[in-house]
Design a protein around this motif. Sequence first.
Motif: not given
Length: 381
Positions: A56-57, A362-363, A367-370
């Motif tokens: 997901r970069g 999260m990584r 996911c980069s944000s909640v």
Amino acid sequence: MHLRNCHNFHDFRRMAKQRLPGPIFNYIDGAADDEVTHRRNTAAFESCDLVPNVLRGVNGIDMSVTVMGQKLGMPVYCSPTALQRLFHHEGERAVAAAAARFDTMFGVSSLGTVSLEEARRISGGPQVYQFYFHKDRGLNREMMARAKQAGIDVMMLTVDSITGGNRERDKRTGFAIPFKLNPAGITQFAVKPSWAINYFLHERFRLPQLENHVDMGGGVMSISKYFTEMLDPSMSWDDVAEMVQYWDGQFCLKGVMSVEDAKRAVEIGCTGIVLSNHGGRQLDGSRTAFDQLAEVVDAVGDRIDVMMDGGVQRGTHVLKALSLGAKAVGLGRYYLFPLAAAGQAGVERALELMRMEIERGMRLMGCSSVEQLTRQNLRFR
């Protein structure tokens, strides 16, 4: 055991157990009746699996959240808990300073051992004041006025404690405030002299939020008597609605569990609710907040900020709660054991470990944000 060798909740708990006299350790560690709900609080997270997305970069991670108008640098906060200077002489001061360092919210309890004004001076971050509903309505208003004057951001009314839970570990040692220990309890204090030396070398134990209203001296008023004599078991929705209007700001009910009650909280103008069974310390056999979360979020999550606490020991537990729709997650024993073990340094280490676990999780979830954490990321067994 040294702080640098603490890598998780269980390590901090062991270190606290080494340092604290038995009655005080059991006061933190214990819960009501057979402690079934206490155990289930953590076990509930295990019946739910995370389903990660890959490739997901993910570069930077933004784990900030906004809850009840407060911007938090991480999606966990330190729930208000009682009697913290019994666990370590720094008490709420340590928690306030650690929360400020990690840019998150913390709370001071009515049964706190440092004044909410002093805690406010230590941390410029969001601060909640947790209080109980007293028979004396004037006292309720006075406490709210004091909080307003101190610059408190959020009022948090505990609604699951109109009577104290049956905490049998405390009965076995005779744990009470002021101390009324039985011989078994006294013996356990005698084998931990360093705690006693530390306790008596620092300023006198006080309950600054209550001392103008309650005579705690000379054994006149124990905590259990405070619950049975000062608090109003007939507290109703109308009473709380009046307080919400009087406060006229961010107002949160802690200890809501049913969808019906969550809807009532919205109707009377609350801005937040915390799903909580008080760490299993009140009604044993009650449902866990995590198991109840989806149902409540579906009913009211678009109109009020839904939080939860209870049994949270890992960053992945937090990710599961956020994926179900919780806006933020409260920590209790998770920071109390480190506080007891090592004061501010302990709380900071625990929050740092939690921050790292959430970021790593999260990584690995992609996911980069909640906001990117959704129910698509979860499967229940």
